[in-house]
Write a protein that holds these residues in place. Structure first.
Motif, PDB file in Angstrom:
ATOM      1  N   VAL B 103       0.916  -1.107  -0.077  1.00 35.99           N
ATOM      2  CA  VAL B 103      -0.168   0.032   0.212  1.00 35.99           C
ATOM      3  C   VAL B 103       0.882   1.298   0.074  1.00 35.99           C
ATOM      4  CG1 VAL B 103      -1.633   1.181   1.244  1.00 35.99           C
ATOM      5  CG2 VAL B 103      -1.948  -1.281   1.019  1.00 35.99           C
ATOM      6  N   GLY B 104       1.995   1.087   0.678  1.00 37.51           N
ATOM      7  CA  GLY B 104       3.202   2.360   0.529  1.00 37.51           C
ATOM      8  C   GLY B 104       3.477   2.630  -0.471  1.00 37.51           C
ATOM      9  N   ILE B 106       2.185   1.694  -3.451  1.00 38.21           N
ATOM     10  CA  ILE B 106       1.165   2.256  -4.389  1.00 38.21           C
ATOM     11  C   ILE B 106       0.817   3.982  -4.352  1.00 38.21           C
ATOM     12  CG2 ILE B 106      -1.450   2.342  -4.575  1.00 38.21           C
ATOM     13  CD1 ILE B 106      -1.182  -0.712  -4.411  1.00 38.21           C
ATOM     14  N   VAL B 107       0.859   4.235  -2.892  1.00 41.35           N
ATOM     15  CA  VAL B 107       0.303   5.520  -2.423  1.00 41.35           C
ATOM     16  C   VAL B 107       1.518   6.544  -3.067  1.00 41.35           C
ATOM     17  CG1 VAL B 107       0.239   7.339  -0.461  1.00 41.35           C
ATOM     18  CG2 VAL B 107      -0.872   5.122  -0.482  1.00 41.35           C
ATOM     19  N   VAL B 108       2.743   6.060  -2.827  1.00 40.73           N
ATOM     20  CA  VAL B 108       4.094   6.845  -3.176  1.00 40.73           C
ATOM     21  C   VAL B 108       4.050   6.982  -4.616  1.00 40.73           C
ATOM     22  CG1 VAL B 108       6.573   6.822  -3.227  1.00 40.73           C
ATOM     23  CG2 VAL B 108       5.263   6.475  -1.144  1.00 40.73           C
ATOM     24  N   CYS B 109       4.052   5.831  -5.552  1.00 40.18           N
ATOM     25  CA  CYS B 109       4.010   5.720  -6.805  1.00 40.18           C
ATOM     26  C   CYS B 109       3.265   6.640  -7.518  1.00 40.18           C
ATOM     27  CB  CYS B 109       4.001   4.415  -7.458  1.00 40.18           C
ATOM     28  SG  CYS B 109       5.850   3.440  -6.979  1.00 40.18           S
ATOM     29  N   THR B 110       1.787   6.761  -7.082  1.00 41.39           N
ATOM     30  CA  THR B 110       0.694   7.314  -7.404  1.00 41.39           C
ATOM     31  C   THR B 110       0.661   8.742  -7.271  1.00 41.39           C
ATOM     32  OG1 THR B 110      -0.992   5.476  -6.943  1.00 41.39           O
ATOM     33  CG2 THR B 110      -1.938   7.704  -7.349  1.00 41.39           C
ATOM     34  N   LEU B 111       1.354   9.331  -6.284  1.00 45.88           N
ATOM     35  CA  LEU B 111       1.869  10.632  -6.055  1.00 45.88           C
ATOM     36  C   LEU B 111       2.970  11.157  -6.831  1.00 45.88           C
ATOM     37  CD1 LEU B 111       1.163  10.738  -2.137  1.00 45.88           C
ATOM     38  CD2 LEU B 111      -0.255  12.032  -3.954  1.00 45.88           C
TER      39      LEU B 111
END
Lengths: 66, 152
Positions: B103-104, B106-111
């Motif tokens: 999840v970390g 995903i969040v970092v790459c999406t941002l």
């Protein structure tokens, strides 16, 4: 929770490997339980107690902060 | 179902559904070349003239994705030499840790990743979770056993 597995083993001259073979786990698991790094399941605790022919409460002692 | 039976049920089910030990070796044989192929396709292949194209590209993509997914599954779900309740607990702990890391990521790459590169990330995302699980479990297992050996 602390335990007396190491003491019981020493009194009977049982090695970690002997105990591991008797209860059907690896020696690493016995080391982890002795060191308090892994809390055994009820079944495992009962098997160890039966191996030493003692009640489970005399081998596994619950502490105030548990 | 009473709580006291849940752990034993999980242990019994995991003991039954684990793959035979030989799958661990097959897993590493599949996983390592597939990761290298995946890295090549993602970062090097498209920009080089000797990169894959046409049907070769499709085959290379499929091989990398299926190889990574199956390899990670085999590495993680094959029985260990000494399979017992401690390794089961370690596997479950690693699964939880892998979810947090996933999840970390995903969040970092999406941002941070945008545009066309995000599609590359989405492609890699197909196999990221089982790979994270495989590596976290193996690292956890190694560290745990090493710690016990050092304390002996």
């Amino acid at each position: 929770m602390k335990n007396r597995i190491k003491v019981e083993r020493a009194e009977r001259g049982v090695t970690q490997q002997d105990l591991a073979d008797a209860v059907g786990v690896s020696r690493q698991t016995i080391i982890a339980v002795e060191r308090g790094k892994f809390l055994p399941s009820t079944l495992f605790a009962l098997k160890i107690a039966r191996f030493f022919s003692k009640p489970v409460e005399s081998i596994f002692i619950i502490e105030d902060n548990d | 179902m009473p709580c006291k039976h849940k752990f034993n049920l999980i242990y019994m089910v995991m003991k039954t559904i684990l793959l035979p030990r030989v799958f661990s070796t097959i897993g590493w044989i599949l996983l390592i070349p597939s990761i290298l192929l995946g890295i090549f396709i993602l970062f090097i292949g498209p920009e080089q003239s000797w990169g894959f194209s046409g049907s070769a590209e499709i085959i290379a993509n499929d091989t990398a994705i299926i190889g990574c997914a199956l390899g990670a599954l085999f590495v993680t779900c094959a029985r260990l030499r000494h399979e017992d309740e401690m390794t089961t607990a370690l596997r479950l702990h690693s699964l939880l840790l892998a979810i947090y890391i996933y999840v970390g990521v995903i969040v970092v790459c999406t941002l941070t990743v945008n545009g066309f590169k995000y599609f590359s990330f989405m492609a890699a995302n197909l196999v990221i979770f089982p790979m994270i699980f495989a590596f976290v479990f193996r690292i956890n297992l190694y560290c745990h056993l090493k710690e016990l050996e050092d304390e002996k």
